[in-house]
Design a protein around this motif. Sequence first.
Motif, PDB file in Angstrom:
ATOM      1  N   GLY A 103     -29.412 119.826 113.086  1.00 42.18           N
ATOM      2  CA  GLY A 103     -28.038 120.314 113.146  1.00 42.18           C
ATOM      3  C   GLY A 103     -27.047 119.189 112.896  1.00 42.18           C
ATOM      4  N   SER A 104     -25.787 119.479 113.226  1.00 40.87           N
ATOM      5  CA  SER A 104     -24.732 118.485 113.020  1.00 40.87           C
ATOM      6  C   SER A 104     -23.649 118.655 114.064  1.00 40.87           C
ATOM      7  CB  SER A 104     -24.118 118.638 111.623  1.00 40.87           C
ATOM      8  OG  SER A 104     -23.428 119.860 111.524  1.00 40.87           O
ATOM      9  N   ILE A 105     -22.854 117.614 114.217  1.00 45.71           N
ATOM     10  CA  ILE A 105     -21.668 117.649 115.077  1.00 45.71           C
ATOM     11  C   ILE A 105     -20.543 116.981 114.306  1.00 45.71           C
ATOM     12  CG2 ILE A 105     -22.303 115.534 116.286  1.00 45.71           C
ATOM     13  CD1 ILE A 105     -20.987 117.457 118.735  1.00 45.71           C
ATOM     14  N   SER A 106     -19.340 117.539 114.407  1.00 45.83           N
ATOM     15  CA  SER A 106     -18.176 117.010 113.689  1.00 45.83           C
ATOM     16  C   SER A 106     -16.980 116.968 114.619  1.00 45.83           C
ATOM     17  CB  SER A 106     -17.832 117.894 112.491  1.00 45.83           C
ATOM     18  OG  SER A 106     -18.910 117.972 111.601  1.00 45.83           O
ATOM     19  N   LEU A 120      -7.984 113.160 110.302  1.00 46.80           N
ATOM     20  CA  LEU A 120      -9.066 112.237 110.627  1.00 46.80           C
ATOM     21  C   LEU A 120     -10.308 113.063 110.933  1.00 46.80           C
ATOM     22  CD1 LEU A 120      -7.157 110.020 113.219  1.00 46.80           C
ATOM     23  CD2 LEU A 120      -7.540 109.485 110.819  1.00 46.80           C
ATOM     24  N   SER A 121     -11.465 112.641 110.431  1.00 47.20           N
ATOM     25  CA  SER A 121     -12.692 113.380 110.742  1.00 47.20           C
ATOM     26  C   SER A 121     -13.910 112.474 110.621  1.00 47.20           C
ATOM     27  CB  SER A 121     -12.841 114.604 109.848  1.00 47.20           C
ATOM     28  OG  SER A 121     -12.999 114.214 108.516  1.00 47.20           O
ATOM     29  N   GLU A 122     -14.966 112.865 111.314  1.00 47.23           N
ATOM     30  CA  GLU A 122     -16.247 112.175 111.242  1.00 47.23           C
ATOM     31  C   GLU A 122     -17.322 113.165 111.634  1.00 47.23           C
ATOM     32  OE1 GLU A 122     -18.426 108.084 112.780  1.00 47.23           O
ATOM     33  OE2 GLU A 122     -16.437 108.564 113.525  1.00 47.23           O
ATOM     34  N   SER A 123     -18.518 113.010 111.062  1.00 44.36           N
ATOM     35  CA  SER A 123     -19.612 113.906 111.421  1.00 44.36           C
ATOM     36  C   SER A 123     -20.931 113.162 111.437  1.00 44.36           C
ATOM     37  CB  SER A 123     -19.685 115.082 110.447  1.00 44.36           C
ATOM     38  OG  SER A 123     -19.997 114.634 109.163  1.00 44.36           O
ATOM     39  N   CYS A 124     -21.919 113.785 112.045  1.00 47.02           N
ATOM     40  CA  CYS A 124     -23.254 113.216 112.190  1.00 47.02           C
ATOM     41  C   CYS A 124     -24.237 114.376 112.074  1.00 47.02           C
ATOM     42  CB  CYS A 124     -23.349 112.546 113.557  1.00 47.02           C
ATOM     43  SG  CYS A 124     -24.981 111.916 113.979  1.00 47.02           S
ATOM     44  N   SER A 125     -25.317 114.171 111.302  1.00 41.18           N
ATOM     45  CA  SER A 125     -26.291 115.250 111.151  1.00 41.18           C
ATOM     46  C   SER A 125     -27.705 114.714 111.084  1.00 41.18           C
ATOM     47  CB  SER A 125     -25.989 116.073 109.904  1.00 41.18           C
ATOM     48  OG  SER A 125     -26.103 115.273 108.758  1.00 41.18           O
ATOM     49  N   GLN A 126     -28.647 115.589 111.390  1.00 36.13           N
ATOM     50  CA  GLN A 126     -30.073 115.269 111.328  1.00 36.13           C
ATOM     51  C   GLN A 126     -30.807 116.570 111.046  1.00 36.13           C
ATOM     52  OE1 GLN A 126     -31.891 112.403 111.648  1.00 36.13           O
ATOM     53  NE2 GLN A 126     -33.773 113.519 111.384  1.00 36.13           N
TER      54      GLN A 126
END
Length: 129
Positions: A103-106, A120-126
């Motif tokens: 999944g991901s989180i933003s 402004l934004s940032e996200s992380c996924s796996q």
Amino acid sequence: MKKNILLLSILLIGFALLTNSCKKDDDPETKTCNLIKSDTLDTDMGLVFTVVKTGDANCTKITYSIAGSEQILTNPTLPWTLSASGEAGSTIALTADATTTNGSISISITGNSASSSLSLSESCSQYND
């Protein structure tokens, strides 16, 4: 006869090792995400802080601050949104701590005033197969 049994034993052991080495990992990798966004406002503006997820992402903490006033949310329900006002010269920040396997989180901070806008934004996924 002993030679055939020895050869058969070696072949079976070799086959067992080969099939075991090709086995897929049963424990998918989990990624730790520590997202951070901050800025100093040039003008007074309305702000929207947002944290969203997809898949199995699990957010353990959200921290947001406006002009030095910090708030911490533990194990928040996502999606999460907060509307607020910020004054010129104040610092704003949004952080999120999370983990995900598939999944991901933003996080994002958006803002608007009569003379400017902020995004402004940032996200992380796996994603594991």
